[in-house]
Write an enzyme that holds these catalytic residues in place. Structure first.
Site, mmCIF file in Angstrom:
data_model
loop_
_atom_site.group_PDB
_atom_site.id
_atom_site.type_symbol
_atom_site.label_atom_id
_atom_site.label_comp_id
_atom_site.label_asym_id
_atom_site.label_seq_id
_atom_site.Cartn_x
_atom_site.Cartn_y
_atom_site.Cartn_z
ATOM 1 N N SER A 1 -0.465 2.593 5.632
ATOM 2 C CA SER A 1 -2.080 2.245 5.280
ATOM 3 C C SER A 1 -2.162 0.771 5.264
ATOM 4 C CB SER A 1 -2.556 2.867 4.150
ATOM 5 O OG SER A 1 -2.011 2.427 2.967
ATOM 6 N N LYS B 1 10.137 3.778 4.821
ATOM 7 C CA LYS B 1 8.727 3.468 4.575
ATOM 8 C C LYS B 1 8.571 2.147 3.815
ATOM 9 C CE LYS B 1 4.951 5.573 2.423
ATOM 10 N NZ LYS B 1 4.379 6.669 1.665
ATOM 11 N N LYS C 1 12.343 4.750 0.702
ATOM 12 C CA LYS C 1 10.804 4.534 0.479
ATOM 13 C C LYS C 1 10.828 3.164 -0.763
ATOM 14 C CE LYS C 1 6.456 6.214 -1.385
ATOM 15 N NZ LYS C 1 5.702 7.439 -1.509
ATOM 16 N N TYR D 1 -1.359 6.118 11.523
ATOM 17 C CA TYR D 1 -2.887 6.405 11.515
ATOM 18 C C TYR D 1 -3.354 6.133 12.979
ATOM 19 C CZ TYR D 1 -1.803 6.424 6.344
ATOM 20 O OH TYR D 1 -1.185 7.064 5.418
ATOM 21 N N LYS E 1 5.346 1.801 -9.523
ATOM 22 C CA LYS E 1 6.494 2.836 -9.078
ATOM 23 C C LYS E 1 8.041 2.273 -8.723
ATOM 24 C CE LYS E 1 2.959 5.654 -7.078
ATOM 25 N NZ LYS E 1 2.403 6.657 -6.064
ATOM 26 N N ARG F 1 -3.750 4.373 -1.558
ATOM 27 C CA ARG F 1 -4.129 4.987 -3.070
ATOM 28 C C ARG F 1 -5.792 5.003 -2.933
ATOM 29 N NH1 ARG F 1 0.896 1.853 -5.768
ATOM 30 N NH2 ARG F 1 2.627 2.862 -4.627
HETATM 31 C C1 PBG Z 1 2.835 9.651 -2.196
HETATM 32 C C2 PBG Z 1 2.527 8.737 -0.860
HETATM 33 C C3 PBG Z 1 2.325 7.569 -0.872
HETATM 34 C C4 PBG Z 1 2.178 7.424 0.627
HETATM 35 C C5 PBG Z 1 2.715 8.325 1.303
HETATM 36 N N1 PBG Z 1 3.091 9.351 0.208
HETATM 37 C C6 PBG Z 1 1.812 6.588 -1.948
HETATM 38 C C7 PBG Z 1 2.632 5.937 -2.653
HETATM 39 O O1 PBG Z 1 3.829 6.244 -2.580
HETATM 40 O O2 PBG Z 1 2.175 5.363 -3.832
HETATM 41 C C8 PBG Z 1 1.856 5.929 1.137
HETATM 42 C C9 PBG Z 1 1.097 6.045 2.567
HETATM 43 C C10 PBG Z 1 0.546 5.105 3.152
HETATM 44 O O3 PBG Z 1 0.469 3.919 2.237
HETATM 45 O O4 PBG Z 1 -0.104 5.091 4.316
HETATM 46 N N2 PBG Z 1 3.972 9.721 -2.741
#
Ligand code: PBG
Length: 390
Positions: A338, A312, A251, A377, A281, A261
């Site tokens: 997203s 991801k 990730k 989505y 992060k 978010r």
């Molecule tokens: C939470 C999480 C996130 C996403 C999935 N689980 C956001 C992040 O890590 O800030 C992102 C999913 C997306 O952007 O569709 N840990």
């Protein structure tokens, strides 16, 4: 030809015009120019050069000549069975709330609206969902205990779904960010350190509470070191040996999560005077520049008992999908996040892309790269298109 010759007379001949001259000369020696009798093949436009067939032992175009043949030999197929549909759930009123940066996607009101949405997905063959709760601000704390509240929105949604659809595969997200007033996936110290081992204790409680509510697959998205093994042991200790773990293995700290978010109001919050809250992060999610590091994460997750490994975001990271496919025998999932959804929607709204074709191509490319599962989505829309609907 004359033009070319003339252009190189009296000037320093440039390399490119010299090259094209040579090519033309060879072509003239090996095949006749346009036929002199003026005949051309029926159906060919007037002026088409008449030439002898090229001596080609291999003509890949033969295998592309008809849709029947193309579909007979297609190397990978996308099906609604591959999709995992993310669902955002809220409890602030009884109507669905649109998400501005994700046209067509809503925070669904807990209850009937969630059931209706999932029923629609199932009618198109999508039988896997992942649940994301929108936690009201007053339930958020710096230590995110709401994450393992037995009656939290996430746990109640899991129960609601399993009560209505016993054969639905319900995935969850394991991370503290939707419940953490600092907006991080882990607990943040005053000095701004995301505490690894302390966070894992709460992630384990969160995963167990989701399993108790009926979750089939828990998905740690937090990127703490050692969390997969700890969650596996916690689940097994509580008797949930049949609950699977889909690990967010690779990730990345990506700009493509912005709209998500927005959907959950879960972005890292600016710190106060006495607390330094990191604005991003990057101390736990991976550096987008890194490839080999994904192997390190994959080896750890496999050794710790992950059942599925995820990459991801999706489209910019297809090389990493292929890497995990070749590194491990585990199923590979990819998250079409997203921001990727938002980009496609925005271009489609402006008429700049054919949405259906672009989306189905993206899904196919995930499969080609080696993904078995696709979190998207577009789960319902893409399944409608696959079923032949407009
Ligand atoms: C939470 C999480 C996130 C996403 C999935 N689980 C956001 C992040 O890590 O800030 C992102 C999913 C997306 O952007 O569709 N840990």
């Amino acid at each position: 030809m004359n033009t070319q010759l003339r252009s190189s007379v009296g000037r320093a001949p440039v390399a490119s015009s010299r090259r094209s001259l040579v090519v033309r000369n060879i072509a003239e020696v090996t095949r006749p120019a346009v036929s002199t009798n003026g005949k051309h093949r029926a159906g060919y436009p007037e002026g088409t050069p008449v030439v002898p067939p090229q001596d080609l032992p291999s003509r890949p175009r033969r295998n592309r000549r008809s849709e029947t043949f193309r579909s007979a030999i297609r190397e990978c197929i996308v099906s609604p069975a591959n999709f995992i549909l993310p669902i955002f759930v809220h409890e602030e009123g009884s109507s669905n709330i649109p998400i501005a940066s994700m046209p067509g996607i809503y925070r669904l009101a807990y209850g009937k609206n969630v059931i209706d949405y999932v029923a629609e997905a199932r009618s198109y063959g999508v039988n896997q969902v992942v649940v994301f709760p929108k936690t009201p601000d007053h339930l958020k704390t710096t230590t995110a205990e709401e994450a393992f509240n037995k009656n939290g929105l996430s746990q109640r949604t899991i129960r609601l779904l399993k009560d209505n659809f016993p054969d639905l595969e319900v995935y969850t997200d394991v991370a503290l960010d939707p419940y953490n007033s600092d907006g991080h996936d882990g607990i943040v110290s005053d000095a701004g350190v995301i505490l690894n081992d302390e966070t894992i204790e709460y992630l384990c409680r969160q995963a167990v509470s989701q399993a108790e509510a009926g979750a089939d697959v828990v998905s740690p998205s937090d990127m703490m070191d050692g969390r997969v093994g700890a969650i596996r042991r916690a689940l097994d200790r509580e008797g949930f040996t049949n609950v699977s773990i889909m690990s967010y293995t690779a990730k990345y700290a990506s700009a493509y999560y912005g709209p998500f978010r927005d959907a959950l109001a879960s972005a890292p919050k600016p710190g106060q005077a006495h607390r330094r809250i990191p604005p991003n992060k990057k101390t736990y999610q991976m550096d987008p520049a890194n490839y080999r590091e994904a192997v390190r994460e994959a080896k750890a997750d496999e050794a710790e008992g992950a059942d599925i490994m995820m990459v991801k975001p999706g489209m910019p990271y297809l090389d990493v999908v292929r890497l995990l496919r070749e590194t491990s025998p585990l199923p590979v999932a990819v998250y079409h996040v997203s921001g990727e959804y938002a980009m496609l929607k925005a271009a489609a709204e402006r008429g700049w892309l054919n949405e259906k074709d672009a989306v189905l191509e993206a899904m196919t490319c995930f499969r080609r790269a080696g993904a078995d599962l696709i979190l998207t989505y577009y789960g319902i829309e893409a399944s409608k298109w696959l079923a032949g609907e407009k």
